[in-house]
Design a protein around this motif. Structure first.
Motif, PDB file in Angstrom:
ATOM      1  N   TYR A  53       0.851  -1.185   0.000  1.00  0.00           N
ATOM      2  CA  TYR A  53       0.000   0.000   0.000  1.00  0.00           C
ATOM      3  C   TYR A  53       0.887   1.235   0.000  1.00  0.00           C
ATOM      4  O   TYR A  53       1.779   1.370   0.849  1.00  0.00           O
ATOM      5  CB  TYR A  53      -0.930   0.035   1.221  1.00  0.00           C
ATOM      6  N   VAL A  54       0.656   2.111  -0.972  1.00  0.00           N
ATOM      7  CA  VAL A  54       1.370   3.383  -1.068  1.00  0.00           C
ATOM      8  C   VAL A  54       0.361   4.484  -0.783  1.00  0.00           C
ATOM      9  O   VAL A  54      -0.680   4.572  -1.445  1.00  0.00           O
ATOM     10  CB  VAL A  54       1.988   3.576  -2.462  1.00  0.00           C
ATOM     11  N   ILE A  55       0.653   5.312   0.201  1.00  0.00           N
ATOM     12  CA  ILE A  55      -0.283   6.338   0.642  1.00  0.00           C
ATOM     13  C   ILE A  55      -0.052   7.644  -0.113  1.00  0.00           C
ATOM     14  O   ILE A  55       1.058   7.948  -0.542  1.00  0.00           O
ATOM     15  CB  ILE A  55      -0.165   6.559   2.169  1.00  0.00           C
ATOM     16  N   ALA A  56      -1.120   8.407  -0.299  1.00  0.00           N
ATOM     17  CA  ALA A  56      -1.053   9.700  -0.983  1.00  0.00           C
ATOM     18  C   ALA A  56      -2.054  10.646  -0.324  1.00  0.00           C
ATOM     19  O   ALA A  56      -2.656  10.328   0.697  1.00  0.00           O
ATOM     20  CB  ALA A  56      -1.331   9.531  -2.474  1.00  0.00           C
ATOM     21  N   GLU A  57      -2.241  11.794  -0.931  1.00  0.00           N
ATOM     22  CA  GLU A  57      -3.089  12.847  -0.364  1.00  0.00           C
ATOM     23  C   GLU A  57      -4.566  12.640  -0.675  1.00  0.00           C
ATOM     24  O   GLU A  57      -4.931  12.139  -1.735  1.00  0.00           O
ATOM     25  CB  GLU A  57      -2.633  14.199  -0.917  1.00  0.00           C
ATOM     26  N   ASP A  58      -5.416  13.029   0.264  1.00  0.00           N
ATOM     27  CA  ASP A  58      -6.856  13.101   0.050  1.00  0.00           C
ATOM     28  C   ASP A  58      -7.385  14.166   1.001  1.00  0.00           C
ATOM     29  O   ASP A  58      -6.626  14.887   1.638  1.00  0.00           O
ATOM     30  CB  ASP A  58      -7.520  11.731   0.287  1.00  0.00           C
ATOM     31  N   SER A  59      -8.696  14.244   1.119  1.00  0.00           N
ATOM     32  CA  SER A  59      -9.334  15.284   1.929  1.00  0.00           C
ATOM     33  C   SER A  59      -8.756  15.324   3.342  1.00  0.00           C
ATOM     34  O   SER A  59      -8.666  14.307   4.024  1.00  0.00           O
ATOM     35  CB  SER A  59     -10.843  15.030   2.021  1.00  0.00           C
ATOM     36  N   GLY A  60      -8.378  16.519   3.784  1.00  0.00           N
ATOM     37  CA  GLY A  60      -7.884  16.698   5.134  1.00  0.00           C
ATOM     38  C   GLY A  60      -6.401  16.447   5.315  1.00  0.00           C
ATOM     39  O   GLY A  60      -5.871  16.608   6.420  1.00  0.00           O
ATOM     40  N   ILE A  61      -5.716  16.051   4.234  1.00  0.00           N
ATOM     41  CA  ILE A  61      -4.289  15.746   4.315  1.00  0.00           C
ATOM     42  C   ILE A  61      -3.532  16.629   3.325  1.00  0.00           C
ATOM     43  O   ILE A  61      -3.956  16.796   2.179  1.00  0.00           O
ATOM     44  CB  ILE A  61      -4.019  14.257   4.010  1.00  0.00           C
ATOM     45  N   SER A  62      -2.409  17.178   3.764  1.00  0.00           N
ATOM     46  CA  SER A  62      -1.608  18.082   2.930  1.00  0.00           C
ATOM     47  C   SER A  62      -0.289  17.434   2.530  1.00  0.00           C
ATOM     48  O   SER A  62       0.084  16.363   3.033  1.00  0.00           O
ATOM     49  CB  SER A  62      -1.317  19.370   3.702  1.00  0.00           C
ATOM     50  N   VAL A  63       0.439  18.107   1.647  1.00  0.00           N
ATOM     51  CA  VAL A  63       1.766  17.645   1.258  1.00  0.00           C
ATOM     52  C   VAL A  63       2.681  17.593   2.485  1.00  0.00           C
ATOM     53  O   VAL A  63       3.452  16.646   2.665  1.00  0.00           O
ATOM     54  CB  VAL A  63       2.366  18.564   0.175  1.00  0.00           C
ATOM     55  N   GLN A  64       2.578  18.585   3.353  1.00  0.00           N
ATOM     56  CA  GLN A  64       3.389  18.597   4.579  1.00  0.00           C
ATOM     57  C   GLN A  64       3.105  17.373   5.439  1.00  0.00           C
ATOM     58  O   GLN A  64       4.025  16.756   6.001  1.00  0.00           O
ATOM     59  CB  GLN A  64       3.104  19.865   5.375  1.00  0.00           C
ATOM     60  N   ASP A  65       1.832  16.991   5.539  1.00  0.00           N
ATOM     61  CA  ASP A  65       1.470  15.800   6.314  1.00  0.00           C
ATOM     62  C   ASP A  65       2.144  14.556   5.735  1.00  0.00           C
ATOM     63  O   ASP A  65       2.648  13.702   6.472  1.00  0.00           O
ATOM     64  CB  ASP A  65      -0.048  15.611   6.317  1.00  0.00           C
ATOM     65  N   LEU A  66       2.131  14.450   4.410  1.00  0.00           N
ATOM     66  CA  LEU A  66       2.764  13.303   3.755  1.00  0.00           C
ATOM     67  C   LEU A  66       4.273  13.302   3.992  1.00  0.00           C
ATOM     68  O   LEU A  66       4.885  12.238   4.161  1.00  0.00           O
ATOM     69  CB  LEU A  66       2.476  13.327   2.255  1.00  0.00           C
ATOM     70  N   GLN A  67       4.854  14.471   4.026  1.00  0.00           N
ATOM     71  CA  GLN A  67       6.291  14.558   4.287  1.00  0.00           C
ATOM     72  C   GLN A  67       6.619  14.056   5.687  1.00  0.00           C
ATOM     73  O   GLN A  67       7.651  13.406   5.897  1.00  0.00           O
ATOM     74  CB  GLN A  67       6.767  15.998   4.079  1.00  0.00           C
ATOM     75  N   TYR A  68       5.748  14.337   6.644  1.00  0.00           N
ATOM     76  CA  TYR A  68       5.945  13.786   7.992  1.00  0.00           C
ATOM     77  C   TYR A  68       5.842  12.256   7.962  1.00  0.00           C
ATOM     78  O   TYR A  68       6.645  11.557   8.585  1.00  0.00           O
ATOM     79  CB  TYR A  68       4.905  14.349   8.959  1.00  0.00           C
ATOM     80  N   MET A  69       4.830  11.749   7.257  1.00  0.00           N
ATOM     81  CA  MET A  69       4.679  10.294   7.138  1.00  0.00           C
ATOM     82  C   MET A  69       5.904   9.660   6.500  1.00  0.00           C
ATOM     83  O   MET A  69       6.332   8.556   6.867  1.00  0.00           O
ATOM     84  CB  MET A  69       3.435   9.959   6.310  1.00  0.00           C
ATOM     85  N   ALA A  70       6.466  10.361   5.503  1.00  0.00           N
ATOM     86  CA  ALA A  70       7.597   9.816   4.754  1.00  0.00           C
ATOM     87  C   ALA A  70       8.857   9.659   5.597  1.00  0.00           C
ATOM     88  O   ALA A  70       9.786   8.943   5.204  1.00  0.00           O
ATOM     89  CB  ALA A  70       7.884  10.697   3.544  1.00  0.00           C
ATOM     90  N   THR A  71       8.903  10.287   6.765  1.00  0.00           N
ATOM     91  CA  THR A  71      10.047  10.074   7.659  1.00  0.00           C
ATOM     92  C   THR A  71       9.978   8.701   8.315  1.00  0.00           C
ATOM     93  O   THR A  71      10.967   8.226   8.875  1.00  0.00           O
ATOM     94  CB  THR A  71      10.106  11.149   8.758  1.00  0.00           C
TER      95      THR A  71
END
Length: 350
Positions: free
Chosen positions: A110-128
C-alpha cells in the motif's frame, strides 16, 4: 457487524485497524486488489461519527481506487486510508508520524497519498517513517507551473476534461453559456471552477466552509447557494466535489441537471442510484473515471515521464467519458455498470 459480513466488503485483500494512544491516532487502511500492482490511494482525515462509518468509507474508497486505476490504464491496484478526526483541530505532527509507521507495516503493498484533510506537509511527515509515501514532491506539473506534489491540479483538470466531454457529447455544445452547479469548492472544486469560468461557463457554488465560496464569488462571479440546495439548482451540470453520497434517495428526485459529473468519490449512495439515473435520463459520469487525474499524476511523478505525457493522459479522460456515455446509451445500461465491466476486464481477467 463483522468485517466479512459488511455490505461494502468486496473480497478486500487486507483491512487493518490502527490505534496509537500516545498520538491519538485511530485509522483504518484497506487494500482492495493488487492484481495489477501494488495498491495506491489517498489518506482521508475526517470527523467520522463512529468507526463503522469510517470502515464503510474506506471499504468503498479502496474498491473505487482499484477500478479507477484499471480504467486509467495504470499498472497498480487500489487501496485507501482513513484517519478518524477533525483535520482542522486534531491533526498533529505526531499523528502523521504514527500514520507513517502504520503504512510501513504493509511493506510496499500500500502506497499512501493525499486526500481530503491531508496536505503535502502531512505526507512529508509520514515519509520520515516509511518509504511508501507518494506526493511529497513533484518533478513537473501538467501545465508547466511549479509543482509541490499536490495532485489536486491534475485531478481538477481531468474532471474539467470529463465535464467538457460530457457536455459536448450530450448537448452537442461547448461549455460557453452553460451553468454548472459545484458542490464543494475546496482544493479540487475551486480549481475546477476556474477552468469552467475560463471556458465561459456560469457557476453556482456551495460549501460548508467559506474560504472557497468567497473566492468563487469574488474572483469568478459565482452565485452562492446553501449546501443543502446546490443539487436541486437549475443547471446543465451538477458537479459533486465534496464528500460522497450526493446522489441519494432524497436528492435524486430533486436533481434537475441533465448531467452529473464531478470530482467526489462514491457519489452514488447506493448501487440502485445508477439505474434510477438512467431511468430519469440523467447522464451520470462515473466518479472514478472522471476523477482519476490525481493517481495519473502520481504515477507519472513516480516514473520516468514528462509534463507533456501527463497532460496527454489527463486529456484522455474526456475520450473515456464519451466512450462510456455512448455505450450506456447504445446498450441502455447504467453508466457505472458499463464502466465497471470495462474496469473488471482489466483487473479480474488480465
Amino acid at each position: 457487524m463483522s468485517l466479512f459480513e459488511h455490505p461494502d466488503f468486496d473480497q478486500h485483500e487486507q483491512v487493518s485497524f490502527f490505534h496509537d494512544a500516545e498520538s491519538g491516532l485511530s485509522a483504518i487502511i484497506a487494500v482492495h486488489n493488487t492484481k495489477l500492482g501494488a495498491s495506491l490511494g489517498g489518506c482521508r482525515m475526517w470527523p467520522y461519527a463512529n468507526s463503522q462509518e469510517a470502515l464503510t468509507d474506506v471499504l468503498r474508497l479502496s474498491k473505487g481506487m482499484t477500478y479507477k486505476a484499471a480504467m486509467a490504464g495504470l499498472p497498480q491496484g487500489g487501496g485507501k486510508a482513513v484517519i478518524i478526526g477533525n483535520p482542522r483541530h486534531d491533526k498533529t505532527q505526531a499523528l502523521m508520524y504514527a500514520m507513517g509507521k502504520a503504512v510501513d507495516t504493509f511493506k510496499g503493498q500500500y502506497v499512501i497519498a493525499e486526500d481530503s484533510g491531508i496536505s503535502v506537509q502531512d505526507l512529508q511527515y509520514m515519509a520520515t517513517q516509511s518509504h511508501h509515501v507518494a506526493g511529497t514532491s513533484a518533478k513537473f506539473a501538467y501545465d508547466g507551473s511549479p509543482a509541490d506534489g499536490n495532485p489536486a491540479p491534475s485531478t481538477a483538470y481531468g474532471v474539467y476534461m470529463g465535464v467538457k466531454a460530457a457536455v459536448e457529447h450530450v448537448m452537442n455544445s461547448s461549455l460557453k453559456g452553460k451553468t454548472v452547479a459545484i458542490q464543494g469548492v475546496g482544493h479540487v472544486g475551486l480549481r475546477l471552477a476556474r477552468h469552467l469560468h475560463k471556458a465561459g461557463a456560469n457557476l453556482i457554488v456551495a460549501d460548508i466552509f467559506n474560504e472557497g465560496v468567497e473566492i468563487a464569488k469574488n474572483e469568478l462571479g459565482a452565485r452562492v447557494v446553501d449546501p443543502q440546495e446546490i443539487h436541486a439548482m437549475e443547471a446543465d451540470v451538477f458537479a459533486p466535489c465534496a464528500m460522497g453520497g450526493a446522489i441519494n434517495d432524497k436528492s435524486i428526485s430533486e436533481i434537475k441537471a441533465p448531467i452529473i459529473a464531478g470530482a467526489a468519490n462514491n457519489q452514488l449512495a447506493s448501487k440502485q442510484m445508477d439505474k434510477l439515473l438512467l431511468e430519469k435520463n440523467i447522464v451520470y459520469v462515473p466518479d472514478y473515471v472522471i476523477n482519476a487525474g490525481g493517481i495519473i499524476d502520481i504515477y507519472h511523478q513516480r516514473n520516468e515521464s514528462s509534463a507533456q505525457a501527463l497532460r496527454a493522459q489527463l486529456e484522455q479522460i474526456g475520450d473515456t467519458v464519451k466512450n462510456i456515455i455512448t455505450r450506456s446509451q447504445t446498450e441502455k445500461k447504467p453508466s457505472e455498470e458499463v464502466a465497471n465491466i470495462l474496469a473488471e476486464e482489466k483487473f479480474k481477467f488480465s
